[in-house]
Scaffold this active site. Structure first.
Site, PDB file in Angstrom:
ATOM      1  N   HIS A  71      93.871  78.160  29.882  1.00 26.96           N
ATOM      2  CA  HIS A  71      92.988  78.513  28.772  1.00 26.96           C
ATOM      3  C   HIS A  71      93.367  77.647  27.572  1.00 26.96           C
ATOM      4  CE1 HIS A  71      91.895  82.855  30.201  1.00 26.96           C
ATOM      5  NE2 HIS A  71      91.975  82.002  31.212  1.00 26.96           N
ATOM      6  N   GLU A 101      93.978  78.328  24.521  1.00 21.12           N
ATOM      7  CA  GLU A 101      95.076  78.857  23.702  1.00 21.12           C
ATOM      8  C   GLU A 101      96.428  78.551  24.337  1.00 21.12           C
ATOM      9  OE1 GLU A 101      91.873  82.214  23.674  1.00 21.12           O
ATOM     10  OE2 GLU A 101      92.446  80.530  24.949  1.00 21.12           O
ATOM     11  N   CYS A 161      91.686  86.432  25.441  1.00 21.16           N
ATOM     12  CA  CYS A 161      91.821  87.431  26.500  1.00 21.16           C
ATOM     13  C   CYS A 161      93.218  88.060  26.400  1.00 21.16           C
ATOM     14  CB  CYS A 161      91.629  86.756  27.862  1.00 21.16           C
ATOM     15  SG  CYS A 161      93.009  85.672  28.335  1.00 21.16           S
ATOM     16  N   CYS A 219      96.158  85.484  26.847  1.00 24.05           N
ATOM     17  CA  CYS A 219      96.313  84.582  25.708  1.00 24.05           C
ATOM     18  C   CYS A 219      96.808  85.325  24.467  1.00 24.05           C
ATOM     19  CB  CYS A 219      94.998  83.870  25.420  1.00 24.05           C
ATOM     20  SG  CYS A 219      94.533  82.708  26.720  1.00 24.05           S
TER      21      CYS A 219
END
Length: 145
Positions: A46, A48, A76, A79
């Site tokens: 992801h 992040e 999410c 993260c």
């Protein structure tokens, strides 16, 4: 947030869910990334996570004290936990995620405190632009199938 949106646009062009992240310390961009799950085959890739990893590698320390992470979409749970554990001071995000958002929408990992700290969260910054890019991506995905 504009730099994070630029990262999200790169993701869009590469067929990735268009989420971008930029980590800033003071006035300096320390790291930036975009989602790379599809191209890397890594479920943790992801935006992040990748921005945090890059910043930690540059700093040679997982502690990113005093920094601010700008993300185009509410993180999410994975993260959000990584953001808290990296000791980022503040999270600023664009589009809210009513399905899996973990910075206030569905969960509130960032301000919960049970991971040893709370971080400041500001959501909805450039929300229309961030949400629009996500909507366009998923509309194009549905029509291309």
């Amino acid at each position: 947030m504009k730099a994070a949106l630029q990262q999200a646009q790169i993701a869009f062009e590469k067929g990735e869910v268009p989420v971008g992240a930029v980590l800033v310390s003071g006035d300096e961009i320390v790291s930036c990334s975009y989602n790379k799950r599809e191209t890397s085959g890594d479920p943790t890739a992801h935006a992040e996570i990748l921005a945090l990893r890059s910043a930690s590698e540059k700093k040679r320390d997982f502690r990113l004290d005093g920094s601010t992470l700008y993300v185009t979409k509410e993180p999410c749970p994975m993260c959000a936990a990584a953001i808290v554990l990296s000791r980022v001071k503040m999270l600023v995000f664009g589009a809210f995620d009513s399905e899996a958002g973990a910075a206030g929408s569905v969960y509130d990992i960032c301000e919960d405190g049970r991971l040893g700290r709370k971080i400041e969260v500001i959501g909805g910054i450039m929300e229309d632009e961030c949400a629009s890019l996500l909507k366009r991506f998923f509309q194009e995905m549905r029509t291309s199938k």
